[in-house]
Design an enzyme around this catalytic site. Structure first.
Site, short mmCIF file in Angstrom:
data_model
loop_
_atom_site.label_atom_id
_atom_site.label_comp_id
_atom_site.label_asym_id
_atom_site.label_seq_id
_atom_site.Cartn_x
_atom_site.Cartn_y
_atom_site.Cartn_z
N CYS A 139 -9.73 0.81 -4.87
CA CYS A 139 -10.07 -0.61 -4.80
C CYS A 139 -8.95 -1.42 -4.17
O CYS A 139 -7.79 -1.34 -4.57
CB CYS A 139 -10.46 -1.10 -6.20
SG CYS A 139 -9.57 -2.49 -6.86
N CYS A 195 -6.80 -3.60 -6.25
CA CYS A 195 -5.86 -2.85 -7.09
C CYS A 195 -4.63 -2.46 -6.28
O CYS A 195 -3.50 -2.52 -6.76
CB CYS A 195 -6.52 -1.59 -7.64
SG CYS A 195 -8.03 -1.94 -8.55
#
Ligand SMILES: Cc1cc2nc3c(=O)[nH]c(=O)nc-3n(C[C@H](O)[C@H](O)[C@H](O)COP(=O)(O)OP(=O)(O)OC[C@H]3O[C@@H](n4cnc5c(N)ncnc54)[C@H](O)[C@@H]3O)c2cc1C
Ligand SMILES: *[C@@H]1O[C@H](CO)[C@@H](O)[C@H](O)[C@H]1NC(C)=O
Ligand SMILES: *[C@@H]1O[C@H](CO)[C@@H](O)[C@H](O)[C@H]1NC(C)=O
Ligand SMILES: *[C@@H]1O[C@H](CO)[C@@H](O)[C@H](O)[C@H]1NC(C)=O
Length: 803
Positions: free
Chosen positions: A79, A82
């Site tokens: 992600c 992230c």
């Protein structure tokens, strides 16, 4: 609040002591998690990040019933958010490093299939999600989501403080009280608290400085920190405080002094408070302030200026790196050889060394550039010892730490020398306007990666290099990169076992050393002034400010080398002579077994040495060469044994004497660990090899076998009396392999004695005397058997003759 206050005060000092086990248990867990990162290292964080790496199997153990509160990031490594958030989280972990006993940081990669169920059980619906788990959470506790996650360390830090403040019972035992103090508490403070210093931070209601400094100092003894709000008018007026924030030291009886700092901000308060007299990190002995530490080492202390670089440290680091660290690599080829060439060439270009040292490095460099795609360490060693006797070239033998001295033998020293060396090299590359900004850093990276004895350090360094070294694009950013990564390591190691209490790990240079290097942002956050830091580094590590105290003069260095050369030559002569004699003996040796027995026995009677030699030879598959050795006491030094056997080169560098009394060879404990492991491995391999050979050698006959067994030191058949000693001997032996591996060696060198090394292990006097005892026993055994057989033969002859 007031209720919490009174209790929390005592909680601060008492509960830490009440719950040491819990703290210890969670610390052990944290350590375990950090030291077995391999299973989870595929994610966004590595073991170097000071974030506990969670997985399905560890999540329960870490989160449930922990004595510290925990902040956990649930993320997916694919992600983008992230990935973008990970540097913030990492920097948060560095920022909150001192808070760990109260609140620690962890992360779990939910994109790992095995972790998916865990993440789902914690109600994770999107990434990244950061949750706060209270201390002593029950199994099944879901934690509190930190909402509106904002990728900023300051924001996160303040949120974590807010979470801590709303932490109900049971309060994390290591966490000091965070609420503001009052006149009433101060009045009775020293009655209920046994601390030397009380720091009061006066601040506005919304300021976090007081709470942050309180947490920054939670691992330090003899000091307590409290915040006082500007609205606490009674106290503010009584003490005449006008500036917010400001920090005062409050002593029994109401004595108060202002804490002097360059800038009124968290980083400066924390630094200054940690350095107050009597303030020590919990569990560490107090540092000695008068300069010379208590005599905890056998070496005389060399007074030095803590803000200077010493050539003695750089030369010691070179000696250790080239003569000790590389010696663990009997054959160097491929990537390692490239790394070595790069290292030496960078040294030749940028090491600001003395003429003799530079000449030696140059000769090594020239040789390396001519050699093929494989070298043996023996060949390199000959170059290092300058056996070709090129004029005016030598590398001082032995270590003599000055600025890298430590209060205990296992601290500082070599790794300190390595850091200093490479800082100097980056600065010199800058001064010499190298064309490749990455030249020194890549040389350091590959040296560390291939050779640095502390393997975990090498791994950490490699992680840092992977992360950001490629961003270095100028010579000045190279200097700054190494400086800031070194500070990261300092941050990680502050308070660790490898920290010398006399030389605490700080973000270097301190505000005292370089006030202009430090500054703050508008919001009071500490910032480095990189320009000033660069200026400081360039001057601090510049060749002109390197001190040459405690060095032997160049002519002394050359003289010592010459002496060693002479000894080496003499040794060589002796070996040749011995070999000739041996060959002569061999040529008249008949092949009948009965006579051979007698021969063997005669040889035994010559003395124990020969048997050792024989064993050594067979073990290494070089019986002939080894047998030619005069005595085992003249065995080449520690590192030559195994190498010689593998590379099959004749022994030239036979004996070695080091008179230099300062020749203490020590390592940081972690380096030690690595060498221990290596030494044990090598020894194990050798024992294995030996026992295999023993099986093969069982054929020749009883007498020979006995000798073999004896030599193997494995107290066996026919040697019962030794058995009892064997256990002890073995233990002693092991001890030497581990703790004594280097110290023992140094010990012997210091006494200026011939060093005997067998199987790359330094033998102590005790071992030697045990050896001698073993041999005497074996001789007696052999004599007994000889007489027995002789008698029997005679009997038989008599029998044959009589009819
Ligand atoms: C590449 C490398 C990786 C390491 N990794 C680890 C590890 O993962 N774990 C571990 O336990 N140990 C590690 N070490 C060892 C550790 O960093 C220290 O070298 C060791 O603990 C000795 O510390 P010291 O107090 O002598 O100071 P050091 O950190 O060795 O510093 C030596 C000297 O350099 C100066 N200095 C300090 N900070 C800076 C800076 N930021 N920039 C410039 N100069 C500075 C100071 O004068 C200091 O005395 C590593 C060492 C190296 C060389
Ligand atoms: C949690 O820790 C406390 C104190 O160490 C202990 O008494 C308790 O049994 C533990 N609870 C669990 C669920 O492990
Ligand atoms: C420490 O002790 C050793 C020997 O015990 C001695 O040689 C050395 O000089 C001492 N150092 C100091 C600073 O007293
Ligand atoms: C140590 O070196 C610094 C920087 O050169 C110098 O200012 C200081 O006076 C020196 N201290 C001592 C005790 O010599």
């Amino acid at each position: 609040m007031a209720r919490r206050c009174g209790r929390a005060t005592s909680r601060f000092t008492n509960e830490i002591q009440k719950c040491p086990q819990k703290i210890a248990i969670s610390a052990v867990w944290i350590c375990l998690c950090l030291s077995f990162p391999s299973t989870v290292e595929a994610g966004l964080y590595t073991a170097s990040d000071q974030v506990i790496l969670l997985s399905r199997d560890t999540v329960g153990k870490v989160l449930v019933n922990s004595s510290a509160a925990l902040v956990v990031e649930f993320y997916a490594s694919w992600c983008g958010h992230c990935v973008a958030f990970s540097p913030v989280y990492r920097s948060l972990a560095r920022d909150l490093k001192e808070w760990k006993p109260a609140v620690d940081l962890a992360a779990i990669d939910c994109s790992e299939r095995v972790n998916l169920k865990v993440c789902s059980d914690y109600n994770i619906r999107g990434y990244p999600t950061v949750k706060f788990f209270r201390a002593y959470s029950k199994p099944g506790a879901l934690g509190h989501i930190i909402k509106d996650l904002y990728p900023d360390t300051v924001w996160l830090r303040h949120n974590i403080i807010a979470q801590l403040e709303s932490h109900g019972e049971p309060w994390p035992p290591a966490c000091p009280p965070l609420e503001p103090t009052s006149q009433a508490e101060l009045d009775s403070f020293f009655e209920t608290n046994n601390v030397q210093h009380l720091a009061l931070i006066f601040e506005e209601d919304g300021s976090y400085v007081g709470r942050e400094v309180t947490l920054d100092l939670l691992q330090f003894e003899n000091i307590a920190v409290r915040r006082v709000l500007s609205s606490e008018k009674g106290l503010v007026n009584k003490l005449g405080v006008t500036e917010f924030p400001s920090c005062y030291l409050y002593y029994p009886g109401g004595n108060i002094t202002r804490l002097k700092v360059n800038i009124e901000a968290r980083a400066f308060y924390s630094f200054a408070l940690k350095r107050l007299p009597g303030v020590v990190r919990s569990g560490k002995p107090p540092p000695v302030t008068n300069g010379a530490p208590i005599n905890r080492t056998v070496e005389p202390w060399r007074p030095f200026n803590k803000s200077r670089v010493y050539m003695a440290d750089l030369e010691s680091a070179l000696h250790y790196s080239l003569r000790m660290e590389l010696a663990l690599h009997p054959v160097i080829r491929g990537e390692a050889l490239t790394a070595l060439k790069k290292y030496i060439s960078v040294l030749v270009k940028y090491f600001p060394g003395r003429t003799v040292v530079m000449n030696l490095l140059r000769s090594v460099d020239t040789w390396l550039n001519q050699c093929g795609d494989e070298i043996s360490y023996d060949e390199l060693k000959e170059k290092l010892e300058n056996t070709a006797e090129s004029s005016n070239a030598a590398l001082p033998d032995g270590v003599r730490w000055v600025g890298c001295q430590s209060s205990q033998p296992h601290l500082r020293r070599y790794p300190c020398g390595v850091w200093t060396l490479f800082h100097v090299l980056t600065v010199q590359a800058y001064n010499n306007e190298s064309t490749d900004p990455l030249e020194v850093l890549t040389a350091m990276r590959s040296y560390v990666h291939n050779f640095f004895g502390c393997r975990l350090c090498a791994e950490h360094f490699e992680n840092m290099a992977k992360e950001s070294m490629s961003e270095v694009n100028t010579l000045s950013t190279a200097v700054l990169w190494l400086w800031s990564r070194h500070n990261r390591v300092n941050n990680r190691l502050a308070g660790a076992l490898t920290e010398d209490p006399d030389f605490p790990k700080i973000q270097w240079p301190s505000p005292v050393m370089c006030p202009s290097c430090h500054t703050v942002r508008a919001d009071g956050e500490h910032r480095w002034n990189k320009e000033q830091a660069l200026r400081f580094l360039l001057s601090y590590f510049s060749p002109s400010s390197i001190l040459t105290d405690y060095l032997e003069s160049e002519s002394q260095v050359l003289e010592i080398q010459k002496q060693k050369q002479i000894i080496r030559q003499q040794n060589l002569e002796a070996q040749k002579h011995e070999r000739k004699i041996r060959e002569a003996v061999d040529s008249i040796k008949p092949s009948q077994p009965a006579v051979q027995e007698e021969e063997e026995e005669e040889e035994e009677e010559e003395g124990p040495q020969d048997a050792v030699v024989a064993d050594m030879g067979e073990e290494g598959g070089e019986a002939a060469e080894m047998e030619a050795k005069p005595t085992p006491w003249a065995r080449p030094d520690v590192n030559i044994g195994p190498r010689r056997r593998r590379t099959g080169r004749p022994s030239i560098v036979g004996m070695k004497m080091r008179e230099v009394p300062e020749d203490i060879v020590d390592l940081d404990s972690f380096v030690n660990e690595h060498y221990k492991a290596k030494a044990l491995q090598m020894a194990a391999a050798r024992v294995k090899q030996r026992s295999l050979q023993r099986k093969e050698e069982q054929e020749p006959g009883p007498v020979f076998r006995l000798g073999m067994e004896l030599d193997a030191g494995l107290g066996m058949v026919g040697l019962q009396p030794v058995d009892a000693n064997f256990e002890q001997r073995n233990r002693l032996h092991k001890r030497e392999l581990t703790d004594g591996y280097f110290e023992e060696e140094a010990e012997m060198n210091r006494r200026g004695r011939w060093r005997m090394s067998v199987l790359s292990i330094g033998f102590s006097e005790l071992d030697i005397s045990l050896c001698v005892i073993l041999y005497s026993l074996s001789c007696m055994c052999l004599l007994a058997m000889y007489l027995f057989f002789k008698n029997r033969l005679r009997l038989r002859r008599v029998k044959v003759a009589s009819p």
